[in-house]
Design an enzyme around this catalytic site. Structure first.
Site, PDB file in Angstrom:
ATOM      1  N   GLU A 168      37.671  67.807  42.830  1.00 16.74           N
ATOM      2  CA  GLU A 168      38.776  67.431  41.932  1.00 16.74           C
ATOM      3  C   GLU A 168      38.503  67.991  40.540  1.00 16.74           C
ATOM      4  O   GLU A 168      39.390  68.521  39.879  1.00 16.74           O
ATOM      5  CB  GLU A 168      38.889  65.900  41.892  1.00 16.74           C
ATOM      6  CG  GLU A 168      39.947  65.365  40.953  1.00 16.74           C
ATOM      7  CD  GLU A 168      41.371  65.583  41.435  1.00 16.74           C
ATOM      8  OE1 GLU A 168      41.682  65.204  42.577  1.00 16.74           O
ATOM      9  OE2 GLU A 168      42.167  66.143  40.658  1.00 16.74           O
ATOM     10  N   HIS A 174      36.518  69.490  51.070  1.00 18.66           N
ATOM     11  CA  HIS A 174      37.885  68.978  51.110  1.00 18.66           C
ATOM     12  C   HIS A 174      38.750  70.086  51.679  1.00 18.66           C
ATOM     13  O   HIS A 174      38.702  71.216  51.189  1.00 18.66           O
ATOM     14  CB  HIS A 174      38.267  68.686  49.650  1.00 18.66           C
ATOM     15  CG  HIS A 174      39.506  67.920  49.467  1.00 18.66           C
ATOM     16  ND1 HIS A 174      40.652  68.469  48.967  1.00 18.66           N
ATOM     17  CD2 HIS A 174      39.783  66.620  49.701  1.00 18.66           C
ATOM     18  CE1 HIS A 174      41.589  67.542  48.890  1.00 18.66           C
ATOM     19  NE2 HIS A 174      41.079  66.400  49.328  1.00 18.66           N
ATOM     20  N   HIS A 177      41.490  57.219  46.105  1.00 20.68           N
ATOM     21  CA  HIS A 177      41.454  58.305  45.114  1.00 20.68           C
ATOM     22  C   HIS A 177      42.576  58.037  44.116  1.00 20.68           C
ATOM     23  O   HIS A 177      43.744  58.040  44.478  1.00 20.68           O
ATOM     24  CB  HIS A 177      41.701  59.612  45.874  1.00 20.68           C
ATOM     25  CG  HIS A 177      41.699  60.842  45.038  1.00 20.68           C
ATOM     26  ND1 HIS A 177      40.574  61.605  44.842  1.00 20.68           N
ATOM     27  CD2 HIS A 177      42.682  61.479  44.366  1.00 20.68           C
ATOM     28  CE1 HIS A 177      40.868  62.652  44.094  1.00 20.68           C
ATOM     29  NE2 HIS A 177      42.153  62.601  43.794  1.00 20.68           N
ATOM     30  N   HIS A 211      32.013  39.519  14.003  1.00 16.85           N
ATOM     31  CA  HIS A 211      31.352  40.045  15.200  1.00 16.85           C
ATOM     32  C   HIS A 211      29.861  40.207  14.946  1.00 16.85           C
ATOM     33  O   HIS A 211      29.023  39.800  15.749  1.00 16.85           O
ATOM     34  CB  HIS A 211      31.932  41.415  15.567  1.00 16.85           C
ATOM     35  CG  HIS A 211      33.305  41.351  16.130  1.00 16.85           C
ATOM     36  ND1 HIS A 211      33.627  41.851  17.370  1.00 16.85           N
ATOM     37  CD2 HIS A 211      34.459  40.832  15.644  1.00 16.85           C
ATOM     38  CE1 HIS A 211      34.910  41.659  17.610  1.00 16.85           C
ATOM     39  NE2 HIS A 211      35.434  41.029  16.570  1.00 16.85           N
TER      40      HIS A 211
END
Ligand SMILES: CC(=O)SCCNC(=O)CCNC(=O)[C@H](O)C(C)(C)COP(=O)(O)OP(=O)(O)OC[C@H]1O[C@@H](n2cnc3c(N)ncnc32)[C@H](O)[C@@H]1OP(=O)(O)O
Ligand SMILES: O=C(O)CCC(=O)C(=O)O
Length: 855
Positions: A474, A533, A662, A759
């Site tokens: 990919e 693939h 996916h 924080h």
């Protein structure tokens, strides 16, 4: 007293068949439907069974239906009868060889019979992950069980079946599943025999649905997808209960009228099978074909039980009630809602009747889930195995009395370390060049178990997923990507050392270099398995196998867009080709995955409900052919977590093999979708480093692991060498000429930077106050940014101490106002702030000295 003894029993109704066929043959139906028959009368959606449906069933009964064949199939199950008191009880008993099997009784309804459960029995037996001793009795008056005597109620049937399970069959404890009238019996068994019945699963309840106002009065709000279910339930209660009134009041009339009238019985009963089932009946996971309906009606006619079965209504006029009651049982209750059931019970309502530990909505199926979608029903019933245990090893949620239906969160303040104090030191964050304070060795004291973990249910794979890393497939589709052989080997090696399970490579058919690189990486002997693939063709599959890969990921588009504009094949051709390719790859001894591209635009979200059926049928076919995994792909990034959960959960009920997912990130849901998929039972998630891929890519490896370390910290830390993440991201970022995004989870330059005073104070006391991930798990550092106008005196005090200076709190507060005043004018560098601190400190010292000397 001696326990009643069961005797084997064989179904033999053949002698009555000629008479039945003769009557069917001679029954005359009108030539044409009455003009008003198609109108919606009295608010009803239907005036009953259409004439054309009835005629077509009558014709099929005469021409292709074969009772002898059905009877042979019915006799493949082990049938018994037993005399318990005055009642003769017929039942199927399929005993497992596994000594740990759970005894389970499956209870049918009307117009069902024991036949309603036979597909379910097949499903439960076909998967040994949770063995059961299965018992399917015929309710009194149904099938081969004798009619209920006068005064007999559902609670008597509950007692009768408890005797069957405990005294006749000798099971000390057991589980129950029930639907329709069977849910009434099941509820009574759960209530009455509350130490013997160890778990119960319902697909229906012995209560009517409540109106939206009644739900609202109980504080039950309907989710968007529940409104349709509620509307359907209201429509049923308003216009679908004519049969109910007839059978509750003047049952004898209809019972006798149709007693020896098979076509009449067909009209009365088939109406329910047709209207109450999923509209897609007979397709996908559904067994509710016309032949199936004829099988059920034939049983009613041939056993002469049409009237005695209908009497269950008259004998139990309050068998279904609008007043909900709570069972006197603490045992787990599981519930599955099938999309087209006639009544709807939201999870919070179900939770009022018992100890609800699991609630699921299945999108395919109706009032007869044992026939409509036995795979999904079996999958949920198997979950009983998780709860059917002695109290001391029951899941935490059960011990705490928490339901899973609303994904309760446990907040355990004790898990966070109160003693941890961060001191500010000097360290450098390489990504930015900022001078950063470091955390001390106590940083590891941050809770190793996140206080925000959801309680996972049995189906969830959140704590045991696998990663298919697709940067080299990919990722190569990312606009900037060009990987030479050396870079591919470097990335593959790094990913393997990082601990990913699989590395997916570009198709070797793409180009000669792609093929050579694939062969080279296969020869590296990496720990990770190598996949490639390919398109769904034999030619591509052959080349892939020839490269020496461990597995082939086969893909083909199934959405109508891709069927029309990509490969041009219809679903039948896709299925045929898929099976050829899968069988070929298996014959080469190579692992095979089959995936449908663009899977989400197959569902009824966009393009018509029948597409989901096609998709599930395709997955079932490749599963039966023995694929290792099926894949679901959100190719265009359109899916939401809820849609993902629903589709994966449905698929989990249809296939036995692993499920890979996916997710593209076009709408920023990729990681959330991956997480939902795991919750719904997916096993493998596709990732790429930094998410690179086609368009804006897929679920990023780092972001996905950030999500997963929160959900399953021990698993993630044990399995992956997380300290390598930053290096891998840098390798890939450099190879494709991009920067690591500033807000990247974990490795973004400010992922662990704390700025605002509120924080910072809390972080200094206990980092887990504002950090869900411990940076040290990934070899990263925490940074408290104190040189700005949002700072507070606690941050400044820490810095003062870190510089080795001493001041009272009052002095630090005064110093803080000076730093803030300066920071109001311009941004401050750390050096600027430090200069102000030192100057202030020097001033204090000088004043001290002056006082000492009396100036
Ligand atoms: C959603 C995804 O990311 S899927 C993975 C995408 N990966 C790739 O595309 C890998 C790189 N691709 C390539 O190198 C080339 O596209 C090749 C070698 C695969 C094919 O090249 P070409 O034969 O020149 O065809 P082209 O790319 O123009 O068109 C794709 C062809 O595959 C067919 N096809 C598309 N998807 C599939 C599929 N899943 N299974 C079978 N055939 C398919 C199309 O119908 C088209 O066939 P056609 O020649 O009859 O028009
Ligand atoms: O093979 C798969 O499952 C996914 C293919 C792909 O890249 C996609 O559909 O986006």
């Amino acid at each position: 007293a001696n326990a009643p003894v069961a005797k084997p029993f064989t179904v033999n109704l053949s002698s009555r068949v000629p008479h039945m066929l003769d009557l069917i043959q001679r029954t005359v139906l009108p030539a044409a439907e009455l003009p008003a028959a198609n109108a919606n009368l009295n608010m009803s959606q239907t005036t009953g069974i259409p004439l054309s449906t009835l005629k077509s069933l009558q014709n099929e009964w005469l021409t292709s239906f074969n009772w002898t064949k059905e009877q042979e199939q019915i006799n493949t199950y082990n049938h018994f009868t037993v005399q318990i008191g005055a009642q003769n009880v017929h039942f199927i008993h399929e005993k497992s060889k596994d000594p740990n099997a759970i005894p389970l009784i499956l209870l049918h309804g009307w117009p069902g019979s024991f036949l309603e459960m036979t597909h379910l029995v097949d499903q439960l037996k076909s998967n040994s992950s949770q063995p059961f001793h299965i018992v399917v009795p015929s309710l009194p008056g149904f099938g081969f069980s004798s009619p209920a005597p006068n005064g007999w109620e559902i609670s008597d049937t509950a007692t009768l079946f408890n005797t069957l399970m405990t005294q006749v069959l000798g099971y000390k404890t057991y589980a129950v599943h029930g639907t329709d009238w069977g849910s009434g019996v099941a509820f009574d068994m759960y209530d009455q025999f509350n130490t013997t019945v160890k778990a119960v699963h319902f697909a229906f309840l012995p209560f009517f649905a409540l109106m939206p106002e009644q739900l609202a009065a109980q504080g039950i709000a309907l989710a968007a997808d529940e409104i349709e279910l509620e509307d359907r339930a209201m429509d049923f209660e308003n216009s679908g209960t004519g049969y109910y009134i007839e059978q509750t009041t003047t049952v004898n009339t209809v019972g006798l009228a149709l007693y020896d009238n098979p076509v009449g019985q067909l009209a009365w009963l088939a109406e329910k099978f047709v209207i109450w089932s999923d509209p897609r009946r007979g397709t996908g996971p559904s067994f509710m074909t016309d032949n199936e309906i004829l099988r059920h009606v034939s049983l009613y006619y041939l056993t002469q039980t049409f009237d005695s079965a209908a009497f269950v209504y008259a004998q139990n006029p309050d068998g279904f009630s609008h007043t909900y009651r709570t069972a006197r049982s603490k045992q787990p209750l599981l519930f599955t809602n099938f999309q087209y059931n006639i009544l709807f019970y939201p999870a919070k309502l179900v939770a009022t009747v018992g100890n609800l530990v699991y609630y699921n909505k299945v999108q395919f199926g109706g009032h007869f889930p044992g026939v409509d979608n036995p795979a999904a029903l079996a999958s949920d019933i198997r979950l009983i195995g998780k709860y059917f245990k002695p109290l001391d090893i029951l899941p935490l949620c059960y011990l705490l009395g928490l339901g899973l239906y609303d994904q309760q969160t446990i907040h355990e303040s004790s898990l966070t370390s109160k003693s941890f104090n961060m001191s500010i030191g000097a360290a450098t964050n390489g990504a930015t060049g900022l001078t950063v304070p470091s955390h001390n060795a106590h940083a590891t004291a941050i809770a190793t178990t996140s206080p925000y973990q959801h309680i996972a249910d049995f189906i969830s794979n959140v704590g045991k997923f696998k990663i298919i890393e697709s940067t080299l497939r990919e990722g190569e589709q990312f606009a900037n990507a060009f990987f030479d052989t050396e870079t591919k080997i470097k990335i593959a090696t790094a990913l393997s050392e990082f601990g990913v399970d699989y590395i997916e490579l570009t198709s070797p058919c793409a180009s000669p270099a792609s093929r050579a690189d694939c062969e080279a990486i296969c020869k590296l002997g990496l720990k990770a398995k190598i996949l490639t693939h390919t398109r769904c063709t034999l030619e591509d599959a052959k080349i892939a196998c020839d490269c020496g890969v461990d597995g082939v990921d086969v893909v083909i588009g199934t959405s109508s867009f891709l069927r029309e504009h990509s490969h041009g094949k219809d679903m039948a051709a896709i299925t045929k080709q898929a099976l050829e390719v899968v069988n070929y790859i298996k014959s080469r001894g190579v692992e095979v995955r089959f995936s449908s591209e663009d899977s989400f635009r197959m569902t009824n979200i966009g393009l018509g409900a029948s597409d989901l059926v096609d998709l599930l049928s395709l997955y079932r076919a490749v599963d039966n052919a023995g694929v290792h995994r099926v894949g679901i792909a959100d190719t265009v990034g359109c899916a939401s977590p809820r849609q993902v959960y629903d589709l994966v959960r449905t698929l989990r009920g249809v296939v036995k093999c692993d499920i890979e997912c996916h997710f593209h990130d076009d709408t920023s849901c990729a990681v959330a979708n991956a997480y939902s998929a795991l919750e719904a039972g997916a096993t493998h998630i596709d990732t790429s480093v930094l998410g690179i891929g086609e368009r804006n890519g897929i679920a990023p490896l780092g972001a996905f692991l950030a999500r997963m370390i929160v959900a399953a910290p021990e698993y993630v830390k044990r399995k992956y060498d997380l300290h390598r993440l930053k290096d891998i991201e840098n390798i890939v970022a450099e190879a494709v000429h991009i920067n690591v995004p500033f807000n990247n989870p974990v490795t973004g330059f400010c992922a662990f930077t704390h700025k605002a005073g509120i924080h910072s104070k809390a972080i200094l006391n206990s980092p887990s106050t504002y950090e869900i991930i411990n940076p040290e798990d990934f070899g990263m550092s925490r940074y408290v940014h104190f040189a700005h106008r949002l700072t507070g005196w606690n941050s400044i005090k820490s810095r003062v101490e870190q510089l080795g200076l001493h001041m009272t709190d009052a002095q630090v507060k005064l110093l803080t106002t000076k730093i803030k005043a300066m920071a109001d004018v311009r941004p401050l560098a750390i050096d600027d702030a430090d200069s102000i601190i030192r100057a202030f400190h020097l001033d204090l010292q000088e004043r001290d000295t002056a006082e000492t000397w009396g100036n």
